[in-house]
Scaffold this active site. Structure first.
Site, mmCIF file in Angstrom:
data_model
loop_
_atom_site.group_PDB
_atom_site.id
_atom_site.type_symbol
_atom_site.label_atom_id
_atom_site.label_comp_id
_atom_site.label_asym_id
_atom_site.label_seq_id
_atom_site.Cartn_x
_atom_site.Cartn_y
_atom_site.Cartn_z
ATOM 1 N N HIS A 154 0.824 -1.212 0.000
ATOM 2 C CA HIS A 154 0.000 0.000 0.000
ATOM 3 C C HIS A 154 0.862 1.267 0.000
ATOM 4 O O HIS A 154 0.376 2.362 -0.323
ATOM 5 C CB HIS A 154 -0.944 0.009 1.198
ATOM 6 N N ASP A 401 -10.179 -7.570 -17.927
ATOM 7 C CA ASP A 401 -10.412 -8.786 -18.719
ATOM 8 C C ASP A 401 -9.085 -9.252 -19.304
ATOM 9 O O ASP A 401 -8.521 -8.621 -20.198
ATOM 10 C CB ASP A 401 -11.419 -8.475 -19.829
#
Length: 462
Positions: A154, A401
């Site tokens: 992070h 995708d």
């Protein structure tokens, strides 16, 4: 349930810039542990049997690490609990795994132990210079489904930057090339404080300790309690009902100035906050506050470059209120508290907050909510009597995708703290929402009952 089959280090496919990349102060206050995310895909048997699927992922990741070269680097500790990034092209890690289970056995993909097994593990006992900043675990299920589980430091990125990277990687995996306007912007010094450093211009309550339970001097007892995770489903009609209810300003509160209608996030977060407090059933005088995550890219003047790659999220908090007011007053009261916290985040306030971080000799106390259980017992516990509600509503995760179609679910692979939640878009893209939540186990059943009963109550009155 999950068997690891192989582990590979993926290096950038071409030479990349070296040296130290300056991190922003916003990066410094973020958790250095790795944020876990799962993306679930239902592939066909034909796709599942393609021997090139994993090789395609490896090759495209290698190419993605050229423009996104910071993710192939390594962090190193420096002074004041801060970190610096060495762009040394040591690579990301990709693991291949298999599970005899079927996707259906994971239910709604709530971040339980079974889901945690789909996330690659980091050896935090080793030196930080050895940690990959990005790890990917591709797990195939016996039914033909796939999970792409990721863990990214992070310190490096927030949700928006993560989503942008995944979409770029997926585009390369499909055989397309990245356009010039899809390239990341890496100069994080544009968020540096002015010199000489200005003192903070505001009272930054987001950096103060949250309220404790009445009668307690610390949160140690609450941090030790058992917790559990769940996924809540909120239909489009329920969301609309909560928004309408939140935007009903009672006659006696007409002095409230609402310049624009409360959003889906504000309405749902308000309802979530109230129901959690009601389930915890504390004294009416119990103080509580809500922490949220706010992306300020477009709030700065001038706004940051579109492709800015890093952390641009601060965590404003509501002003402290008491249970009695939160529960007895209408939903607009809680929504107003959240709106007040959001509207506080002006260009001047954000830059003052960054100056505040810069002014700290040690930034470690500003960090909270680590992504591993060994680090949950921190002084910055955000749970009972408080709540943390992040928003993933507008993050483009459902566009990712890799060539198998769009994911059927994207969500956190782990929620570590009591009271921590994310409001997310649902894969149906029909206006419904999902909420991932971890709560102390003793309150979960009561909370769920209240959450849906109160929604139905609101709808019945409309």
């Amino acid at each position: 349930m999950v068997t690891l089959k192989s582990t590979s280090t993926i290096f950038p496919s071409k030479p990349t810039p070296g040296g130290v990349l300056q991190l922003s102060e916003n990066d410094q206050k973020m958790q250095w542990t790795h944020a876990p995310l799962i993306s679930i895909y239902k592939t066909t048997s034909d796709n599942n049997e393609k021997p090139t699927t994993l090789e395609t992922l490896k090759d495209s990741l290698s190419r993605a690490l050229v423009p996104y070269y910071p993710l192939a680097g390594r962090l190193r500790w420096i002074h004041g609990g801060r970190l610096e990034l060495h762009c040394n092209a040591k690579g990301a890690q990709l693991l291949e795994a298999y599970s005899e289970a079927k996707l259906d056995e994971l239910g709604d993909f709530a971040p339980t132990k079974a889901v945690e097994d789909l996330i690659p593990k980091v050896d935090y006992g080793s030196p930080i210079e050895d940690w990959p900043l990005m790890l990917v675990q591709v797990t195939r299920f016996s039914c033909g489904g796939l999970c792409v589980g990721t863990a990214i430091s992070h310190t490096m990125v927030d949700g928006w930057s993560t989503a942008k990277f995944f979409n770029a990687w997926a585009k390369l995996a499909r055989g397309d090339e990245l356009e010039e306007n899809e390239m990341p912007f890496h100069d994080r010094t544009i968020l540096r404080s002015s010199e000489p450093l200005l003192p903070p211009r505001f009272e930054h309550i987001e950096f103060t300790k949250p309220p404790l339970l009445l009668g307690h001097t610390d949160a140690k007892e609450e941090q030790m309690k058992e917790t559990c995770a769940t996924i809540l489903k909120v239909t489009k009609e329920q969301v609309q009902g909560l928004r309408k209810k939140a935007n009903e300003i009672p006659h006696q509160d007409m002095e409230m100035v609402v310049t624009r209608p409360y959003s889906r996030y504000e309405a749902v977060a308000s309802h979530l906050w109230r129901c959690i407090c009601k389930a915890r059933a504390s004294d009416n005088s119990q103080p509580t506050r809500l922490s949220l995550g706010l992306d300020y890219r477009s709030r700065l003047k001038p706004s940051l470059p579109l492709g800015y790659f890093g952390n641009t999220v601060l965590h404003p908090v509501t002003s402290t209120c008491v249970h009695g007011d939160l529960l007895s007053k209408p939903l607009s009261y809680a929504a107003g508290k959240i709106r007040e916290a959001i509207d506080r985040m002006t260009d001047e306030y954000i830059r003052s907050a960054l100056d505040f971080i810069t002014s700290q000799e040690d930034v470690s106390p500003l960090r909270s909510g680590f992504h591993i259980r060994a680090y949950t017992k921190t002084p910055n516990f955000l749970g009972n009597p408080n709540v943390s509600v992040g928003s993933w509503i507008n993050l483009p995760f459902y566009c990712v995708d890799y060539g198998w179609g769009k994911p059927i679910y994207v969500g956190p692979g782990l929620l570590n703290d009591d009271g921590k939640s994310f409001i997310m878009s649902s894969p149906a893209a029909d206006g419904s929402l999902l909420i991932a939540l971890r709560l102390q186990t003793e309150y979960m059943d009561s909370f769920k009952k209240l959450f849906y009963e109160d929604i139905h109550c609101h709808q019945a009155k409309l």
